[in-house]
Design an enzyme around this catalytic site. Structure first.
Site, PDB file in Angstrom:
ATOM      1  N   ASP A 187     -23.058  -8.693  -8.121  1.00 25.03           N
ATOM      2  CA  ASP A 187     -22.822  -7.901  -6.906  1.00 25.03           C
ATOM      3  C   ASP A 187     -21.341  -7.911  -6.554  1.00 25.03           C
ATOM      4  O   ASP A 187     -20.964  -8.108  -5.407  1.00 25.03           O
ATOM      5  CB  ASP A 187     -23.655  -8.442  -5.744  1.00 25.03           C
ATOM      6  CG  ASP A 187     -23.840  -7.396  -4.635  1.00 25.03           C
ATOM      7  OD1 ASP A 187     -23.743  -6.193  -4.938  1.00 25.03           O
ATOM      8  OD2 ASP A 187     -24.066  -7.781  -3.485  1.00 25.03           O
ATOM      9  N   ASP A 533      14.258   1.119  13.269  1.00 28.78           N
ATOM     10  CA  ASP A 533      14.706   1.719  14.532  1.00 28.78           C
ATOM     11  C   ASP A 533      15.627   0.761  15.280  1.00 28.78           C
ATOM     12  O   ASP A 533      15.510   0.590  16.496  1.00 28.78           O
ATOM     13  CB  ASP A 533      13.502   2.096  15.403  1.00 28.78           C
ATOM     14  CG  ASP A 533      13.862   3.113  16.488  1.00 28.78           C
ATOM     15  OD1 ASP A 533      14.856   3.848  16.302  1.00 28.78           O
ATOM     16  OD2 ASP A 533      13.159   3.173  17.512  1.00 28.78           O
TER      17      ASP A 533
END
Length: 629
Positions: A187, A533
């Protein structure tokens, strides 16, 4: 590393092919099959002998803290142990209701407990306790604060090849160890791969694993998640550990491309594609990655890489893994590509708030059928390391000043009183606020969720806000339309205001400020963070002293953690005066754009104005023309 001998631990089990989720004919109906109402599974006794000590656990030894997840069979809780020898230790507690488990699922649960009790490996989740009540089963496992790989993959869409190589390498060692114990995982998918606080993987959820096979034996049951199933699982020809290596290839493809290799409009079409479709190989992948995928996607399991007697040794020699030092990897000495931003011991940032916001409650289980008691005989387990450990005195983990994301039913205004506006941005407004309980003052940045996703900013502040010159995030609140980021209050104001008051700085003043800012930017870059920035209005003083050491870099709204393969970013975010030319040209940019902004900052402090002054309506082309002139 010595390996356990392969023994046939499940001689009495015959898991006849289990039903599929629909009634379609076609490939899923081939081979041995039982109808939807005729699941034939024999109940089996527990055959493992686990060292059990006097310190058997029960549910009264644990305090429920949060809900981590919930499914049809039960819940997973974050819990704290309150009895020695491991008092105050946090665990994940998986609680399964016996009455809601079909016989088949009861066998799976018991298999999960037995497998976890036997497996000790750095990349497999550890079972610490297992016990039961009349109505419930309890597995006490490692609490892994990084969440699962699926959550990270869904956020980033796809990973770089270097990231994928690291995760696949750790995964290969974990799978190889399971195979050496005779366990087929069956799985393998991103949801079952968890990340610890350092970013290393751990395999979990062994409910579908099949134990005690060797390379000559095969399992026939139909199980797993269909998109990850190997062809031999789909057509029920019988499968062995080679099926896991097909699923491994599916996982690799998904991590590299953001999509699954075989996915139809429904389950039936998906299975047909797995059996017959030609793999569409993305050409942007390296030759080594393409070669490995082709070697894993062999429909004949005997030709599949990793399926031979050498197992994972074959795979480890593949050129894709040529840069991996496998010994260092096993010792966890290689740095993971991503470190979850968790600092509190009980941090659940990487878990779904749909669950973590719920009140943790372990309701009484409905008594199961009489046969279930026999099935789960011997279910209790105490990890040997805990039995052998002295009752050491352990103190509670320190409560750190780090943010938590509060659930949507806790309003920001329930806790804080909002005062005047401090500043206004394109996507947010900043206000002063006062904590109602302590009367302490803070700043709150209110972000409009419809205009911007602040998750990257929150993650960066959570991880790096402890740096002395980066603003500290105190709290995070989410409401219907807004996100509230509560930070320390910058009483000294902006660097921009100080420049405007003084007209310009002396070289000595500018040098001191730039030194502090550069040290902080250097730290961010070393952590793979680009601010994007940097400007005087985003550099603030925590107090009125004007001491450069009281500077804080703020507003990480444009910031990004470098994740692209070449380290370059392509999203144009900037403040026009301080933007680097490569940002305007959209040619891709990295930490260099911050260095350019530092140069603009120095010029502005010394001259009192920006070098490429512009009006509010200037286009990127006009700014570039000034920069180039």
């Amino acid at each position: 590393m010595p390996l356990a001998q392969l023994v046939d631990l499940w001689p009495e089990v015959e898991l006849v092919h289990e039903d599929t989720e629909n009634g379609h004919g076609g490939p899923e109906d081939r081979g041995r099959h039982t109808s939807k109402d005729e699941v034939v599974v024999k109940e089996i006794p527990i055959t493992h002998h686990v060292k059990e000590g006097a310190e058997k656990a029960d549910q009264s030894h644990f305090v429920l803290l949060k809900v981590l997840g919930q499914g049809s069979f039960g819940k997973v809780f974050l819990v704290r142990k309150i009895t020695p020898p491991d008092a105050n230790q946090l665990y994940a507690m998986k609680v399964l209701k016996k009455a809601t488990l079909k016989v088949r699922d009861r066998v799976r649960t018991k298999m999960e407990r037995d497998i976890l009790a036997d497996v000790h490996h750095p990349f497999v989740v550890r079972l610490h306790y297992a016990f039961q009540t009349e109505g419930k089963l309890y597995l006490i496992l490692d609490f892994l604060r990084g969440g699962d790989l699926f959550t990270r993959l869904s956020k980033e869409v796809m990973f770089t090849e270097e990231d994928v190589k690291f995760y696949l390498a750790e995964l290969a060692l974990g799978l190889d160890h399971l195979h050496s114990l005779g366990i087929i995982y069956r799985d393998l998918k991103p949801e079952n791969i968890l990340l610890d606080e350092e970013g290393h993987i751990k395999l979990t959820d062994f409910g579908l694993s099949k134990e005690a096979i060797d390379h000559e034996k095969k399992a026939y049951s139909f199980c797993g998640t269909v998109e990850y199933m190997a062809p031999e699982v789909v057509n029920r020809q019988g499968h062995s550990h080679g099926a896991d290596w097909w699923s491994y290839g599916v996982l690799m493809f998904e991590m590299l491309t953001g999509s699954l290799p075989f996915q139809g409009k429904d389950r039936k079409e998906t299975m047909t594609l797995i059996l017959k479709a030609k793999l569409g190989m993305p050409q942007f992948l390296s030759n080594e990655a393409q070669s490995l995928l082709r070697a894993l996607f062999k429909r004949n399991a005997t030709n599949r890489l990793g399926s031979g007697v050498e197992g994972a040794e074959e795979l480890k020699r593949h050129p894709f893994f040529s840069t991996i030092d496998w010994n260092k990897l096993y010792r966890r000495e290689l740095s993971p590509p991503f470190k979850p931003s968790v600092t509190q011991p009980d941090d659940t940032y990487y878990f779904d708030t749909e669950f973590t916001s719920r009140t943790p409650k372990d309701s009484p289980g409905i008594p199961p059928s009489a046969g279930a008691h026999q099935l789960f005989r011997g279910f209790s387990f105490v990890a040997p390391v805990l039995v052998e450990e002295d009752a050491k005195k352990t103190s509670s983990p320190p409560v750190l000043s780090v943010p938590k994301t509060h659930s949507k039913n806790v309003l920001f205004t329930d806790v804080y009183t909002v005062r005047e506006t401090i500043g206004v941005g394109s996507y947010s407004v900043c206000k002063r606020c006062v904590h109602k309980g302590t009367n302490m003052e803070y700043a709150v940045k209110v972000i409009d969720k419809s205009k911007r996703d602040p998750s990257e900013e929150i993650e960066i502040l959570r991880r790096y806000g402890q740096h002395p010159n980066i603003i500290t995030l105190k709290d995070v609140y989410e409401e219907c339309n807004s996100i509230y980021l509560v930070t320390e209050l910058m009483r000294g104001g902006e660097l921009l205001d100080r420049i405007l008051r003084q007209k310009f700085f002396s070289e000595r003043e500018a040098c001191s400020v730039l030194f502090t800012v550069c040290k902080t930017v250097e730290y961010l870059h070393s952590q793979g963070v680009v601010h994007r920035d940097l400007k005087p209005s985003n550099i603030l003083y925590v107090d009125e002293s004007g001491d450069p050491e009281s500077i804080r870099i703020c507003d990480f709204g444009f910031s990004k953690q470098l994740r692209a393969e070449n380290g370059l970013l392509m999203t144009p975010c900037y403040t026009a005066n301080f933007v680097a030319p490569e940002v305007l040209k959209r040619q891709g940019y990295d930490e260099g754009c911050d260095i350019w902004s530092l140069g603009i900052l120095l010029y502005t402090m010394l001259a009192g104005y920006t070098p490429f002054a512009n009006g509010p309506g200037d286009t990127p082309e006009e700014i570039l023309a000034r920069i180039g002139s």
